[in-house]
Design an enzyme around this catalytic site. Structure first.
Site, PDB file in Angstrom:
ATOM      1  N   ASP A 152       0.818  -1.208   0.000  1.00 39.90           N
ATOM      2  CA  ASP A 152       0.000   0.000   0.000  1.00 39.90           C
ATOM      3  C   ASP A 152       0.856   1.264   0.000  1.00 39.90           C
ATOM      4  O   ASP A 152       0.380   2.347   0.333  1.00 39.90           O
ATOM      5  CB  ASP A 152      -0.920   0.022   1.235  1.00 39.90           C
ATOM      6  CG  ASP A 152      -2.352  -0.372   0.878  1.00 39.90           C
ATOM      7  OD1 ASP A 152      -2.586  -0.751  -0.281  1.00 39.90           O
ATOM      8  OD2 ASP A 152      -3.227  -0.301   1.752  1.00 39.90           O
ATOM      9  N   ASP A 176      -8.072  -6.873  13.508  1.00 40.37           N
ATOM     10  CA  ASP A 176      -7.740  -8.221  13.967  1.00 40.37           C
ATOM     11  C   ASP A 176      -8.647  -8.660  15.120  1.00 40.37           C
ATOM     12  O   ASP A 176      -9.154  -9.781  15.137  1.00 40.37           O
ATOM     13  CB  ASP A 176      -6.270  -8.292  14.380  1.00 40.37           C
ATOM     14  CG  ASP A 176      -5.841  -7.102  15.234  1.00 40.37           C
ATOM     15  OD1 ASP A 176      -6.716  -6.288  15.608  1.00 40.37           O
ATOM     16  OD2 ASP A 176      -4.648  -6.981  15.538  1.00 40.37           O
TER      17      ASP A 176
END
Length: 669
Positions: A249, A402
């Site tokens: 990214d 997460d």
């Protein structure tokens, strides 16, 4: 120097400073030739010479004093500019509250100093007996603090003490659970084992190896991308049964080309690896992972292993984790432990190692064995792709994607396994700035998630015990209560009780119980016992960041959605990794066994690859304001001769001051 040398030097100074003034007086005194031998530097100077020397030094001292106010103003302006440019965590509300407390504390300290000077503390004045105006003010203050201020402060202190004790009991129970696990040797056992890649090829059993996707999400991580790719690409797994996805990214074009070149290098070595770059970078890490999982070829893979850019799994990582899925169709996640290459780099990394060692050794292990649920750590874990997609996939609604997927998978009935003996090397942030940003994200995200999934937890089909564990232990006690009581009790209420003596905190709350809890926290990292006291003080200092983040996440403040990549320095050199790869290739060719769960890369933890550019330190205004508040309270405590409270406030204030001046962690210039 001799008189002749002194005169030559003095003449030059006079010509420079006095602009051609008459020199006959000094030149009329030549050096004496009748001085005794050996006198040397002991020869005397004339009164005229001494006078001129004193005048010259006085002139220089006056010049220094004249420039001193300008330099002080410049220093204050620089400090103000540094504070203005320092991060504010998206809101200055907390800073304004602390500043108000500080101003009030300074005023009260001045009032108490006057009272002690006049002896009012021996016989407190009353309205009826007060004579002077200031004495009446002090009498009124005594009445207000006794009748109106002390009771609510004492009530709040009692609430925080109860929360403190509950959290301490929870911590002790976790430690006892860890001891029980070690005593009974309770640990997950895999139902099968996989041989090495070459062993599989020789036996013709390559097809028995599951298809595994290995993902390396990264964003502008120039310092670490090579070592993470090298560690992932040398996995002891059939090359045709795994695919490495480099999910870049980065917005730096030069870095993109470097990563592409690295990918091409490993592709030429026979590794099945591919490079992905998003044109529209939304959702941060969660958006990156979600985009990668949307590829058509993902359906051919059964498991996905995720490694952040600074993580270096051992070559046998897949062989140690994948077998645990065999015969357990309801198992969604196998999480490995983190190990740190730079845990001894500086004081900040040593203190982080204490915290994270307790988290992995105690919290994760106990929750995994007894509750079968723990928060996914975002990396160094293997997911069953069916469970990942069946739980809703990656979502970018919080900064803890997460933990989000772990909670949703748990509510969907999936099970987790934590492997404490499988370690994956990674890097700790070495600067306070990077650590502060990381902690802000880690403590604001859970509150965002709790607000979003509370109704889902209540409506889920899991048992009442699991619901209670999620709500009261996982979210409220460990994510909300801990930063709340830590900040309120030791940074706000304790200083207030110094100015409100009617409200008291017992010595066991200030010193003994925190000391015992710190000792318990250091047990998983026995080498860190010398840092017991710094750990206690630093954890209280970090409570201001954690409290601010918790409030921001709970009430949807702007700073709660800040997501920044934690700065890494790259603690393993490229040369070491090249040697490692060559070693692995050589061992594979010879059919030698690979390394065990403790990685050979651990040797790299002692190699320092340089720090790069030195940076300027920042000034953190909340920490500095709290430092002044605590030191002011320490001065008030000294008047009252409160020994334990004084020393605690003094050292805690000094710790806040060091952190506020950015004097902890990576070296500064």
């Amino acid at each position: 120097m001799s008189n002749r040398e002194f005169q030559e030097w003095w003449n030059r100074q006079r010509e420079r400073d006095l602009q051609g003034e008459v020199q006959e007086g000094i030149l009329a005194s030549p050096p004496s030739t009748s001085s005794p031998v050996g006198s040397g530097k002991g020869r005397g100077r004339t009164s005229r010479q001494i006078s001129w020397l004193c005048v010259l030094r006085l002139n220089r001292s006056a010049a220094v004093l004249a420039r001193l106010p300008a330099r002080i103003l410049k220093l204050l302006a620089t400090a103000n500019r540094r504070i203005s440019s320092s991060p504010t965590d998206g809101t200055s509300r907390l800073y304004r509250v602390i500043r108000c407390f500080l101003v009030l504390a300074v005023v009260l300290l001045a009032l108490e100093a006057v009272a002690y000077a006049k002896g009012w503390h021996f016989v407190p004045p009353t309205h009826a007996k007060a004579v002077a105006e200031l004495e009446m003010v002090y009498a009124y203050w005594l009445h207000v603090r006794d009748s109106y201020l002390s009771p609510p402060v004492q009530a709040m202190a009692n609430v925080c003490i109860v929360l403190f004790l509950v959290q301490s009991v929870d911590r002790l129970v976790l430690v006892l659970g860890c001891f029980w696990i070690k005593l009974r040797h309770l640990h997950p056992v895999a139902a099968t084992e996989y041989g090495g890649e070459e062993a599989g090829l020789e036996s013709g059993g390559v097809d028995k190896f599951p298809m595994v996707l290995l993902q390396i999400p990264m964003c502008n991580e120039r310092e670490v991308y090579r070592q993470s790719m090298a560690a992932v690409c040398v996995q002891d797994w059939p090359k045709e049964r795994m695919l490495v996805q480099v999910l870049d990214d980065s917005d730096d074009m030069e870095l993109q080309h470097l990563i592409k070149a690295e990918v091409q290098k490993w592709k030429q070595k026979g590794v099945n690896i591919m490079y992905r770059h998003r044109l529209i970078r939304t959702g941060y890490k969660a958006g990156n992972l979600k985009s990668a999982m949307s590829c058509d070829y993902v359906k051919d893979y059964e498991f996905v292993a995720i490694f952040d850019a600074d993580f270096q799994p051992t070559p046998d990582f897949l062989k140690k984790t994948i077998p645990h899925f065999e015969g357990k169709e309801d198992l969604a996640l196998v999480q490995a432990r983190w190990s740190f290459v730079n845990k001894n780099e500086n004081l900040l990394t040593r203190l982080q190692n204490i915290n994270l060692s307790f988290h992995f050794e105690v919290e994760q292990q106990v929750n995994g064995v007894f509750i079968n649920f723990f928060g996914f750590n975002g990396t160094a874990g293997v997911w069953r792709i069916k469970a990942l997609e069946g739980s809703g996939g990656w979502m970018d609604r919080t900064t803890v994607e997460d933990m989000d997927i772990a909670v949703r998978a748990h509510l969907a009935g999936w099970k987790f396994i934590y492997l404490n003996d499988v370690k994956c090397l990674c890097e700790l942030p070495e600067s306070y700035e990077a650590y502060k940003k990381q902690q802000h994200r880690w403590h604001s995200g859970p509150m965002q998630l709790f607000r979003l999934c509370f109704v889902d937890i209540i409506q889920s089909k899991v048992g009442p015990w699991k619901k209670a564990n999620l709500i009261f232990l996982f979210f409220l006690l460990r994510k909300l209560v801990l930063p709340f009581y830590s900040f309120m009790l030791f940074c706000i209420i304790l200083p207030m009780t110094m100015f409100l003596p009617e409200a008291q905190l017992p010595a066991w709350v200030v010193c003994y119980v925190p000391g015992i809890m710190s000792l318990v926290s250091v047990l998983p990292a026995p080498g860190s016992f010398p840092f017991l006291v710094p750990y206690l003080l630093f954890e209280n200092t970090m409570s201001v960041t954690k409290f601010n983040a918790m409030v921001a996440g709970l009430f949807k403040l702007g700073s709660s959605y800040q997501w920044e990549v934690t700065k890494k320095l790259g603690r393993a050199s490229e040369t070491d990794l090249v040697l490692l790869v060559e070693e692995e290739v050589t061992e594979t060719a010879r059919g030698l066994p690979r390394s065990a769960s403790e990685p050979r890369l651990d040797g790299l933890s002692h190699k320092n690859v340089g720090r790069g550019k030195r940076r300027r330190n920042r000034l953190y205004r909340k920490e500095l304001a709290l430092a002044m508040l605590l030191l002011t309270a320490a001065a008030r405590s000294l008047m009252s001769a409160q020994g334990i409270h004084f020393y605690f406030l003094l050292f805690q204030g000094i710790t806040f001051l060091a952190v506020g001046l950015d004097l902890i962690g990576e070296q500064i210039s």
